[in-house]
Design a protein around this motif. Sequence first.
Motif, PDB file in Angstrom:
ATOM      1  N   ARG A 188       0.819  -1.221   0.000  1.00 24.61           N
ATOM      2  CA  ARG A 188       0.000   0.000   0.000  1.00 24.61           C
ATOM      3  C   ARG A 188       0.848   1.264   0.000  1.00 24.61           C
ATOM      4  O   ARG A 188       0.335   2.360  -0.255  1.00 24.61           O
ATOM      5  CB  ARG A 188      -0.937   0.000   1.197  1.00 24.61           C
ATOM      6  N   SER A 189       2.149   1.121   0.284  1.00 22.46           N
ATOM      7  CA  SER A 189       3.040   2.288   0.321  1.00 22.46           C
ATOM      8  C   SER A 189       3.736   2.538  -1.010  1.00 22.46           C
ATOM      9  O   SER A 189       4.332   3.602  -1.200  1.00 22.46           O
ATOM     10  CB  SER A 189       4.113   2.090   1.406  1.00 22.46           C
ATOM     11  N   GLY A 190       3.685   1.571  -1.924  1.00 22.27           N
ATOM     12  CA  GLY A 190       4.445   1.677  -3.161  1.00 22.27           C
ATOM     13  C   GLY A 190       3.636   2.200  -4.332  1.00 22.27           C
ATOM     14  O   GLY A 190       2.410   2.342  -4.266  1.00 22.27           O
ATOM     15  N   GLU A 191       4.345   2.456  -5.415  1.00 23.42           N
ATOM     16  CA  GLU A 191       3.718   2.955  -6.629  1.00 23.42           C
ATOM     17  C   GLU A 191       2.843   1.870  -7.258  1.00 23.42           C
ATOM     18  O   GLU A 191       3.319   0.797  -7.608  1.00 23.42           O
ATOM     19  CB  GLU A 191       4.798   3.385  -7.628  1.00 23.42           C
ATOM     20  N   ASP A 192       1.553   2.150  -7.369  1.00 26.87           N
ATOM     21  CA  ASP A 192       0.565   1.215  -7.916  1.00 26.87           C
ATOM     22  C   ASP A 192       0.577  -0.110  -7.165  1.00 26.87           C
ATOM     23  O   ASP A 192       0.291  -1.168  -7.736  1.00 26.87           O
ATOM     24  CB  ASP A 192       0.787   0.972  -9.413  1.00 26.87           C
ATOM     25  N   GLY A 193       0.896  -0.069  -5.872  1.00 29.26           N
ATOM     26  CA  GLY A 193       0.856  -1.276  -5.058  1.00 29.26           C
ATOM     27  C   GLY A 193      -0.569  -1.598  -4.643  1.00 29.26           C
ATOM     28  O   GLY A 193      -1.402  -0.704  -4.463  1.00 29.26           O
ATOM     29  N   ARG A 194      -0.850  -2.878  -4.481  1.00 29.32           N
ATOM     30  CA  ARG A 194      -2.187  -3.317  -4.098  1.00 29.32           C
ATOM     31  C   ARG A 194      -2.074  -4.465  -3.093  1.00 29.32           C
ATOM     32  O   ARG A 194      -1.188  -5.308  -3.213  1.00 29.32           O
ATOM     33  CB  ARG A 194      -2.957  -3.829  -5.323  1.00 29.32           C
ATOM     34  N   SER A 195      -2.973  -4.457  -2.130  1.00 35.57           N
ATOM     35  CA  SER A 195      -3.063  -5.545  -1.170  1.00 35.57           C
ATOM     36  C   SER A 195      -4.399  -6.243  -1.354  1.00 35.57           C
ATOM     37  O   SER A 195      -5.453  -5.596  -1.352  1.00 35.57           O
ATOM     38  CB  SER A 195      -2.947  -5.003   0.260  1.00 35.57           C
TER      39      SER A 195
END
Length: 418
Positions: free
Chosen positions: A331-338
């Motif tokens: 959730r902290s990264g570029e285009d990250g998804r959980s």
Amino acid sequence: MNAKTVSLAAVVDLLRPGMTVYVPGVTGESLAFYEALKAAPERAAGVRFTGVHFPGVNTTDYLNLHPTARQRAYFMQPHFRGAARAPRVELLPLDYRGVWYDLAHEIEIDLALAHVSEPGPDGMSLGLSYDFLPAVWLRAKTKVAIVNPQLPRTFGSFRVQESDCDYLCAAPCAPLTFDSGEPSDELRALARNIAGIVKDGDALQLGIGKAPAALFHELRAHRKLRIYSGMVSEAVLSLLDSDVLDCDVPIQSGVALGDAAFYDRLDRNKRFFFRPVSETHDIRHISTISNFVAINAALEIDLLGQVSCYSLEGKLFAGVGGMPAFVTGARSGEDGRSVISLSSTVRGGQISRIVPMLSAGSFVGSPRHAADMVATEYGVAKLRGLSLEQRAMQLIRIAAPQFRDQLSEDWAAIRDRF
């Protein structure tokens, strides 16, 4: 320092009452050592065993060796239960980063076992499990390398050097294997929904079991995927052999868990690179990985977005594990998804895993503020940016149909209390 070559029986004879002994878990466990200890159970008297032993994978019972044996553990195991055994178990509620700190700083390790491959030019590899041994190895008072010629030589960021060992012990033994089994139609439907979230070029983190195996099957049309995970199973070979993965990026993991054929493929295979938990679960590093998708299983989720990943109906089944680090990093990264993944029901459809609120006896593995995406066999709920009302409606939408009306009524009552 010249390491002394000894037998397994001699290693067992090193144990003394009051010692804390580190025994690697998952595929790092030496079953040969356990069998030798079973042959001389009196050596376990007063010994505290520790290590990250995974429920459903590590079935060895160190408490059963002697009535005064103890264990410092991070996952609940079935054999920990009972009035006679519970007082001998120190069960710590820590995630993987907390476990690493506990092993590296909080307790003294009198004797550490390393389950390693045969020596190569750069030392002995940790074979199938790099996860926690580096936290304790160099500071352990006594270091024993159990050299197993049946372990694959793997590439990784840590090596055991003979010069660091006090004792070397040759102990051929088949590595611990794990059969994920065949996924159900329900899990295949869930996998198809998650595959729809994954985009070409994404970096994936997954756990083990039937659901990841089903997902890999559904990803065969994707391209340029990367794997960066705490564990990896033989199911990844289907992606490797179908040109789904980015050939310029190694598969990175802390542990390999699967069958013997998978382990054979790992031997001297540069497509795989292993790292300890201090690296695989480093939130700062995970946040720098573009398009990182963390996919983690849960047992239960409530309409607020609180996730229980290791208890159901108030009963503890596992431990916190590595999920918090991957969820936060994604959730902290570029285009990250959980993505939280779960079947909508349990016990043959009798109980909904999407509940109004987690019960008082439940253990929260991921708080509501970390909620991002939730997938069941009925669809995907994208919760990021939604109000409490909107996220509840989205979660009800992907619940099993027979529970949706009751969940709607329960939500109305919860909302009125706010």
